[in-house]
Design an enzyme around this catalytic site. Sequence first.
Site, PDB file in Angstrom:
ATOM      1  N   ASN A  66      -2.869  12.700  -4.029  1.00  0.00           N
ATOM      2  CA  ASN A  66      -3.947  13.105  -4.930  1.00  0.00           C
ATOM      3  C   ASN A  66      -4.497  14.483  -4.577  1.00  0.00           C
ATOM      4  O   ASN A  66      -4.767  15.307  -5.462  1.00  0.00           O
ATOM      5  CB  ASN A  66      -5.083  12.073  -4.885  1.00  0.00           C
ATOM      6  N   ASP A 125      -1.938   9.195 -10.701  1.00  0.00           N
ATOM      7  CA  ASP A 125      -1.901   8.097 -11.676  1.00  0.00           C
ATOM      8  C   ASP A 125      -0.473   7.822 -12.139  1.00  0.00           C
ATOM      9  O   ASP A 125      -0.078   6.667 -12.355  1.00  0.00           O
ATOM     10  CB  ASP A 125      -2.776   8.428 -12.884  1.00  0.00           C
ATOM     11  N   ASP A 174       0.848  -1.193   0.000  1.00  0.00           N
ATOM     12  CA  ASP A 174       0.000   0.000   0.000  1.00  0.00           C
ATOM     13  C   ASP A 174       0.890   1.252   0.000  1.00  0.00           C
ATOM     14  O   ASP A 174       1.876   1.327   0.734  1.00  0.00           O
ATOM     15  CB  ASP A 174      -0.906   0.012   1.231  1.00  0.00           C
ATOM     16  N   ILE A 175       0.546   2.206  -0.855  1.00  0.00           N
ATOM     17  CA  ILE A 175       1.308   3.453  -0.923  1.00  0.00           C
ATOM     18  C   ILE A 175       0.967   4.320   0.283  1.00  0.00           C
ATOM     19  O   ILE A 175      -0.206   4.545   0.591  1.00  0.00           O
ATOM     20  CB  ILE A 175       0.997   4.216  -2.222  1.00  0.00           C
ATOM     21  N   HIS A 212      -5.021  14.137  -9.392  1.00  0.00           N
ATOM     22  CA  HIS A 212      -5.104  12.725  -9.761  1.00  0.00           C
ATOM     23  C   HIS A 212      -4.187  12.369 -10.940  1.00  0.00           C
ATOM     24  O   HIS A 212      -3.796  11.219 -11.088  1.00  0.00           O
ATOM     25  CB  HIS A 212      -6.556  12.351 -10.080  1.00  0.00           C
ATOM     26  N   GLU A 247      -4.645   2.328  -4.548  1.00  0.00           N
ATOM     27  CA  GLU A 247      -3.196   2.274  -4.314  1.00  0.00           C
ATOM     28  C   GLU A 247      -2.760   0.945  -3.712  1.00  0.00           C
ATOM     29  O   GLU A 247      -1.666   0.833  -3.166  1.00  0.00           O
ATOM     30  CB  GLU A 247      -2.773   3.422  -3.400  1.00  0.00           C
TER      31      GLU A 247
END
Length: 353
Positions: A221, A230, A213-214, A226, A256
């Site tokens: 974001n 991305d 997980d980031i 976004h 994420e």
Amino acid sequence: MDKQQTSPSLLHHLDNLTRHRDSTLLQKSVMDSLIAFVSVDSIRLYDISSSESNFYISLSAIYKKDEPHINEFEAVVKFKPLSEHPLFIEILQNTTSITNAKVGNLYLCCIPIMVNDTPISIFELSRTTRFELTEIDVFRGILAVFRNYLSLLEDSQRDTLTNLHNRKTFDQGFSSLLEEMSDFHTKSEEAQPTELERRSRQYSQQHWLAVVDIDHFKRINDQFGHLYGDEVLILMANIMRSSFRRHDRLYRFGGEEFIVLLRNLDEETAYERLEQFRKKMEAYDFPQVGTVTISIGFTMVTPSDSPSQVIGHADEALYFAKEHGRNQVQRYESLKEQGLVAEKTVHTDIELF
């Protein structure tokens, strides 16, 4: 071979080939089919990678007629410049196969596999006598079915943003891994000790699932938009592909969240691979965003596991990593032995910021 005998057998192999949803098992099935219908001394499968219009190849699997099974190369992929294989240069430049090329005392037939007009692999068949036209037609036909079916799988199983495997393919990939583990254990019980010794190096180690997980992705974001979020996901996917082996499975699980299936590694090596990936992420300078870190929880996979059980365990390790500073790798079994985590309700949708 009599046609009445060949057709049912060929249909059986084609049925077996098209029932797979995992590309590794699909490639094994193709090699089994080639072995069944063409007399060969060896079959080599090469993976192809490209960077800035340059092609690189890596030996992925090999069959030799004096060995009882197909050998897969599980080490971190080592791609070599295509210049080391002049025959392959001609194949890729002309996107065509080469048949009965004489190299030393061997005759080679080499056929590229193209997906969406991009070469992804080359099958090389070799023996000491020339291949007959009927044999060439057979393996061209088998590989054509493989190519077309693989194209359909690639279109349906890839995440459109990152080009990693998507979430809906995870259950199938996980089930395939469990089937492979169960099949090996069954064959191990029936095999002679000498065969077990030959196979133990490849198969006796464990398998692992990691949830990635980031860290603070919502903040990325919100602060940068976004579009840059991305781009972080796309660049992270590229780092993942460079950090793990061809036979490992990489999934974008949503948002994420990512999953890595690590095959045939002991605990220490699995941890080292995940830690190396974490360090690569931390060291990368993401455009506009700068430093991005990740947290990872991982756990062992056993033949009796269900997807929800194993993800739940890795999820608990991930939550521990998030709650204790982020930017780290944690193993569920170690945390449980220390009494730092207990089994909880499985989290199927992780939302960690």
